[in-house]
Motif scaffolding. Structure first.
Motif, PDB file in Angstrom:
ATOM      1  N   LEU A 172       0.822  -1.212   0.000  1.00 25.88           N
ATOM      2  CA  LEU A 172       0.000   0.000   0.000  1.00 25.88           C
ATOM      3  C   LEU A 172       0.858   1.265   0.000  1.00 25.88           C
ATOM      4  O   LEU A 172       0.501   2.268  -0.624  1.00 25.88           O
ATOM      5  N   ARG A 173       1.995   1.210   0.674  1.00 26.49           N
ATOM      6  CA  ARG A 173       2.880   2.382   0.666  1.00 26.49           C
ATOM      7  C   ARG A 173       3.481   2.601  -0.720  1.00 26.49           C
ATOM      8  O   ARG A 173       3.548   3.733  -1.204  1.00 26.49           O
ATOM      9  N   VAL A 174       3.912   1.530  -1.347  1.00 30.21           N
ATOM     10  CA  VAL A 174       4.631   1.644  -2.613  1.00 30.21           C
ATOM     11  C   VAL A 174       3.695   1.929  -3.781  1.00 30.21           C
ATOM     12  O   VAL A 174       3.939   2.818  -4.597  1.00 30.21           O
ATOM     13  N   VAL A 175       2.614   1.164  -3.892  1.00 33.26           N
ATOM     14  CA  VAL A 175       1.755   1.232  -5.078  1.00 33.26           C
ATOM     15  C   VAL A 175       0.638   2.249  -4.928  1.00 33.26           C
ATOM     16  O   VAL A 175       0.245   2.907  -5.902  1.00 33.26           O
ATOM     17  N   GLU A 176       0.108   2.413  -3.714  1.00 23.53           N
ATOM     18  CA  GLU A 176      -1.047   3.290  -3.531  1.00 23.53           C
ATOM     19  C   GLU A 176      -0.754   4.525  -2.686  1.00 23.53           C
ATOM     20  O   GLU A 176      -1.659   5.286  -2.362  1.00 23.53           O
ATOM     21  N   ALA A 177       0.526   4.713  -2.347  1.00 23.02           N
ATOM     22  CA  ALA A 177       0.964   5.914  -1.626  1.00 23.02           C
ATOM     23  C   ALA A 177       0.197   6.128  -0.326  1.00 23.02           C
ATOM     24  O   ALA A 177      -0.112   7.253   0.059  1.00 23.02           O
ATOM     25  N   ARG A 178      -0.134   5.044   0.361  1.00 24.12           N
ATOM     26  CA  ARG A 178      -0.779   5.153   1.672  1.00 24.12           C
ATOM     27  C   ARG A 178       0.289   5.020   2.749  1.00 24.12           C
ATOM     28  O   ARG A 178       0.815   3.939   2.992  1.00 24.12           O
ATOM     29  N   GLU A 179       0.617   6.123   3.366  1.00 20.37           N
ATOM     30  CA  GLU A 179       1.639   6.106   4.394  1.00 20.37           C
ATOM     31  C   GLU A 179       1.094   5.511   5.696  1.00 20.37           C
ATOM     32  O   GLU A 179      -0.020   5.807   6.098  1.00 20.37           O
ATOM     33  N   ASN A 180       1.879   4.665   6.294  1.00 22.80           N
ATOM     34  CA  ASN A 180       1.550   4.077   7.596  1.00 22.80           C
ATOM     35  C   ASN A 180       0.149   3.453   7.628  1.00 22.80           C
ATOM     36  O   ASN A 180      -0.679   3.783   8.491  1.00 22.80           O
ATOM     37  N   PRO A 181      -0.165   2.551   6.695  1.00 24.83           N
ATOM     38  CA  PRO A 181      -1.511   1.962   6.658  1.00 24.83           C
ATOM     39  C   PRO A 181      -1.802   1.139   7.906  1.00 24.83           C
ATOM     40  O   PRO A 181      -0.921   0.486   8.468  1.00 24.83           O
ATOM     41  N   THR A 182      -3.063   1.172   8.321  1.00 21.97           N
ATOM     42  CA  THR A 182      -3.473   0.427   9.505  1.00 21.97           C
ATOM     43  C   THR A 182      -3.795  -1.021   9.144  1.00 21.97           C
ATOM     44  O   THR A 182      -4.303  -1.311   8.058  1.00 21.97           O
ATOM     45  N   VAL A 183      -3.516  -1.909  10.086  1.00 23.96           N
ATOM     46  CA  VAL A 183      -3.723  -3.348   9.887  1.00 23.96           C
ATOM     47  C   VAL A 183      -4.707  -3.863  10.918  1.00 23.96           C
ATOM     48  O   VAL A 183      -4.552  -3.629  12.126  1.00 23.96           O
ATOM     49  N   GLY A 184      -5.736  -4.573  10.443  1.00 23.76           N
ATOM     50  CA  GLY A 184      -6.683  -5.211  11.338  1.00 23.76           C
ATOM     51  C   GLY A 184      -6.626  -6.723  11.176  1.00 23.76           C
ATOM     52  O   GLY A 184      -6.404  -7.230  10.074  1.00 23.76           O
ATOM     53  N   LEU A 185      -6.823  -7.442  12.259  1.00 21.14           N
ATOM     54  CA  LEU A 185      -6.853  -8.901  12.249  1.00 21.14           C
ATOM     55  C   LEU A 185      -8.303  -9.344  12.367  1.00 21.14           C
ATOM     56  O   LEU A 185      -8.977  -9.038  13.361  1.00 21.14           O
ATOM     57  N   LEU A 186      -8.811 -10.055  11.370  1.00 21.81           N
ATOM     58  CA  LEU A 186     -10.208 -10.463  11.372  1.00 21.81           C
ATOM     59  C   LEU A 186     -10.458 -11.499  12.461  1.00 21.81           C
ATOM     60  O   LEU A 186      -9.780 -12.523  12.535  1.00 21.81           O
ATOM     61  N   SER A 187     -11.445 -11.217  13.310  1.00 23.27           N
ATOM     62  CA  SER A 187     -11.750 -12.108  14.416  1.00 23.27           C
ATOM     63  C   SER A 187     -13.241 -12.022  14.741  1.00 23.27           C
ATOM     64  O   SER A 187     -13.991 -11.313  14.074  1.00 23.27           O
ATOM     65  N   ILE A 188     -13.660 -12.740  15.781  1.00 20.74           N
ATOM     66  CA  ILE A 188     -15.075 -12.761  16.157  1.00 20.74           C
ATOM     67  C   ILE A 188     -15.409 -11.711  17.203  1.00 20.74           C
ATOM     68  O   ILE A 188     -16.524 -11.664  17.707  1.00 20.74           O
ATOM     69  N   GLY A 189     -14.465 -10.869  17.515  1.00 23.37           N
ATOM     70  CA  GLY A 189     -14.690  -9.788  18.469  1.00 23.37           C
ATOM     71  C   GLY A 189     -13.503  -8.860  18.454  1.00 23.37           C
ATOM     72  O   GLY A 189     -12.380  -9.263  18.116  1.00 23.37           O
ATOM     73  N   ALA A 320      -0.928  -4.156 -13.195  1.00 21.25           N
ATOM     74  CA  ALA A 320       0.374  -4.819 -13.212  1.00 21.25           C
ATOM     75  C   ALA A 320       1.469  -3.863 -13.684  1.00 21.25           C
ATOM     76  O   ALA A 320       2.573  -3.830 -13.128  1.00 21.25           O
ATOM     77  N   ALA A 321       1.165  -3.064 -14.714  1.00 20.20           N
ATOM     78  CA  ALA A 321       2.133  -2.096 -15.218  1.00 20.20           C
ATOM     79  C   ALA A 321       2.472  -1.059 -14.151  1.00 20.20           C
ATOM     80  O   ALA A 321       3.635  -0.672 -13.980  1.00 20.20           O
ATOM     81  N   ARG A 322       1.457  -0.639 -13.420  1.00 23.25           N
ATOM     82  CA  ARG A 322       1.671   0.346 -12.357  1.00 23.25           C
ATOM     83  C   ARG A 322       2.573  -0.215 -11.263  1.00 23.25           C
ATOM     84  O   ARG A 322       3.472   0.466 -10.756  1.00 23.25           O
ATOM     85  N   ALA A 323       2.351  -1.468 -10.880  1.00 25.17           N
ATOM     86  CA  ALA A 323       3.182  -2.100  -9.842  1.00 25.17           C
ATOM     87  C   ALA A 323       4.623  -2.236 -10.317  1.00 25.17           C
ATOM     88  O   ALA A 323       5.570  -2.048  -9.538  1.00 25.17           O
ATOM     89  N   HIS A 324       4.801  -2.565 -11.596  1.00 22.19           N
ATOM     90  CA  HIS A 324       6.155  -2.679 -12.145  1.00 22.19           C
ATOM     91  C   HIS A 324       6.852  -1.329 -12.139  1.00 22.19           C
ATOM     92  O   HIS A 324       8.028  -1.220 -11.759  1.00 22.19           O
ATOM     93  N   GLU A 325       6.148  -0.276 -12.559  1.00 19.91           N
ATOM     94  CA  GLU A 325       6.737   1.061 -12.560  1.00 19.91           C
ATOM     95  C   GLU A 325       7.124   1.510 -11.151  1.00 19.91           C
ATOM     96  O   GLU A 325       8.076   2.274 -10.969  1.00 19.91           O
ATOM     97  N   SER A 326       6.395   1.008 -10.160  1.00 18.71           N
ATOM     98  CA  SER A 326       6.666   1.355  -8.763  1.00 18.71           C
ATOM     99  C   SER A 326       7.812   0.537  -8.167  1.00 18.71           C
ATOM    100  O   SER A 326       8.155   0.729  -7.004  1.00 18.71           O
ATOM    101  N   ARG A 327       8.350  -0.393  -8.959  1.00 21.13           N
ATOM    102  CA  ARG A 327       9.421  -1.293  -8.488  1.00 21.13           C
ATOM    103  C   ARG A 327       8.963  -2.062  -7.244  1.00 21.13           C
ATOM    104  O   ARG A 327       9.690  -2.209  -6.267  1.00 21.13           O
TER     105      ARG A 327
END
Length: 341
Positions: A172-189, A320-327
Motif C-alpha cells: 500500500l505504501r509503494v503502489v497506492e501511496a498510503r503512508e503508515n496503513p493500519t492493519v486489522g486482524l479479522l476475528s469474532i470480536g 500490473a504495469a503500475r506495480a512494475h513502474e513502482s518497483r
C-alpha cells in the motif's frame, strides 16, 4: 478507479491470453485496450487462435502487442498440480517469461490454482515469506480495504498472518501511496482475547511488530466500514468474505433494479438516480480492479476471475504495469531484508 500508468513499462506484461471461462476473446480485447493506453503486452497462448482474434480488432497490428506461442492450456476443470508436467501450458510459459526477465508481470484470468502453483514453482518466494497470499480490494464507506489472504492458503500458521500484514503494508505504501496503513486482524470480536488459537497467536505477533501500524482485532462488519486499510485472515475465511461480498452486491442491485421497474413512479425515480447508481455499481464491480495480486512470490503475478470481461483484463494489465513502474518487487525485497527502499 484504476489509475492508468504514466508511461509504458520497459518490459511487457505477459497475459495468459487463452485462460478463463471465455478463452481468447475477452483477453485479447482487454489487451488491445491496455495497449492503446500504453501498456506493452505479450499474448501467451495458441498463436493461431490469438492471431485470428487479433484480426477482429482493426489497428491492432500497430499496437505494442506480441504473440508468444503456448500450444497447451490448463482448463478450469483440471487440477492445479498439472502445471508440474505441462511446460507448454500458457500459464507456465507466462511465468517463465517473468522468471527470465522477458516480462514485467504475469496476468491470468484462468485457473487460479494453476496460476498460484506456476507462480510459486517458477518464481519462488520473497525472503522471509513462507507462503504467498492473494490480496484483493473490497469497497468500503471511505474507499477500499486490502484483504488477504482470499484463497491461497486454507490452513495457516500465525506467522503467515504476520508476514502478510508486512507485505500488504509495503504494497500500500509503494503502489497506492498510503503512508503508515493500519492493519486489522479479522476475528469474532474486537477484544484482544477473542478468536481461535491461530488468531490469538497472530494477534501477539502483530502487536510485537513495531514497524506495523496494528489496529487490533476487527469484526466482519468492520471490513466494509473501512475501519482499517488492511485486513488479514486465513485464505479459507478470506475467500468466503470475498464471495459473500460479491454475491450480496449482485443481490442488492437486483433488488434495486426490481424496485425501480415496478411502476411509472418507480421508473421515473430510477431515471433520476441512474447516474448515482452507476457510480455505486462502478465501486462494487470487481472488474474495476481487474485482478488480485499474489503477494509473496519473487515476481508480479495477478489472478483474475474466470468470468472476467475485457474491462477486467484491461484494468488488470494496467494495475500490473503500475506495480512494475513502482518497483514493487524490488522494494518488497529490500524492506523484507531490512534495507531502506
Amino acid at each position: 478507479m484504476t489509475a492508468e500508468p504514466s508511461g509504458a513499462p520497459e518490459l511487457p506484461i505477459a497475459l495468459d491470453a487463452v485462460g478463463g471461462d471465455h478463452g481468447a476473446p475477452p483477453n485479447v480485447a482487454g489487451a488491445v485496450q491496455a495497449a492503446k493506453a500504453g501498456v506493452k503486452v505479450l499474448l501467451v497462448g495458441d498463436q493461431v487462435k490469438l492471431h485470428a482474434e487479433l484480426g477482429k480488432h482493426p489497428g491492432a497490428g500497430a499496437l505494442p502487442l506480441e504473440v508468444v506461442d503456448a500450444p497447451d492450456v490448463i482448463g478450469m476443470d483440471e487440477h492445479a498440480s498439472d502445471v508440474r508436467g505441462r511446460r507448454e501450458a500458457s500459464i507456465n510459459v507466462a511465468a517463465k517469461l517473468v522468471k527470465d526477465g522477458k516480462a514485467a508481470a504475469l496476468v491470468s484470468m484462468g485457473h487460479s490454482g494453476a496460476t498460484m502453483a506456476a507462480s510459486l514453482l517458477t518464481l519462488g518466494r520473497l525472503p522471509g515469506i513462507d507462503r504467498p497470499a492473494i490480496l484483493t480490494h473490497l469497497p468500503t464507506r471511505s474507499g477500499a480495504v486490502a484483504v488477504l489472504d482470499v484463497g491461497a492458503n486454507a490452513d495457516v500458521k500465525a506467522s503467515y498472518l504476520a508476514q502478510w500484514a508486512q507485505l500488504a503494508s509495503i504494497y500500500l505504501r509503494v503502489v497506492e501511496a498510503r503512508e503508515n496503513p493500519t492493519v486489522g486482524l479479522l476475528s469474532i470480536g474486537e477484544e484482544d482475547h477473542k478468536g481461535n488459537a491461530v488468531t490469538l497467536e497472530a494477534h501477539a505477533l502483530l502487536r510485537a511488530q513495531a514497524e506495523l501500524n496494528f489496529y487490533g482485532n476487527v469484526e466482519g462488519g468492520d471490513v466494509f466500514k473501512g475501519t482499517t486499510d488492511i485486513v488479514v485472515t486465513d485464505g479459507f475465511t478470506g475467500n468466503i468474505v470475498l464471495k459473500l461480498a460479491e454475491g450480496e452486491a449482485r443481490v442488492l442491485f437486483g433488488w434495486v433494479k426490481d424496485a425501480l421497474s415496478g411502476g411509472v413512479l418507480a421508473k421515473l425515480g430510477g431515471l433520476l438516480v441512474r447516474d448515482s447508481l452507476r457510480a455505486v455499481a462502478e465501486r462494487m464491480d470487481p472488474s474495476t480492479y481487474g485482478a488480485s495480486i499474489l503477494l509473496g512470490v519473487r515476481g508480479l503475478s495477478y489472478i483474475g476471475h474466470g468470468s472476467a470481461d475485457d474491462r477486467a483484463v484491461k484494468n488488470a494489465l494496467l494495475r500490473a504495469a503500475r506495480a512494475h513502474e513502482s518497483r514493487l518487487i524490488e522494494r518488497l525485497s529490500e524492506q523484507l531484508k531490512g534495507t531502506p527502499a
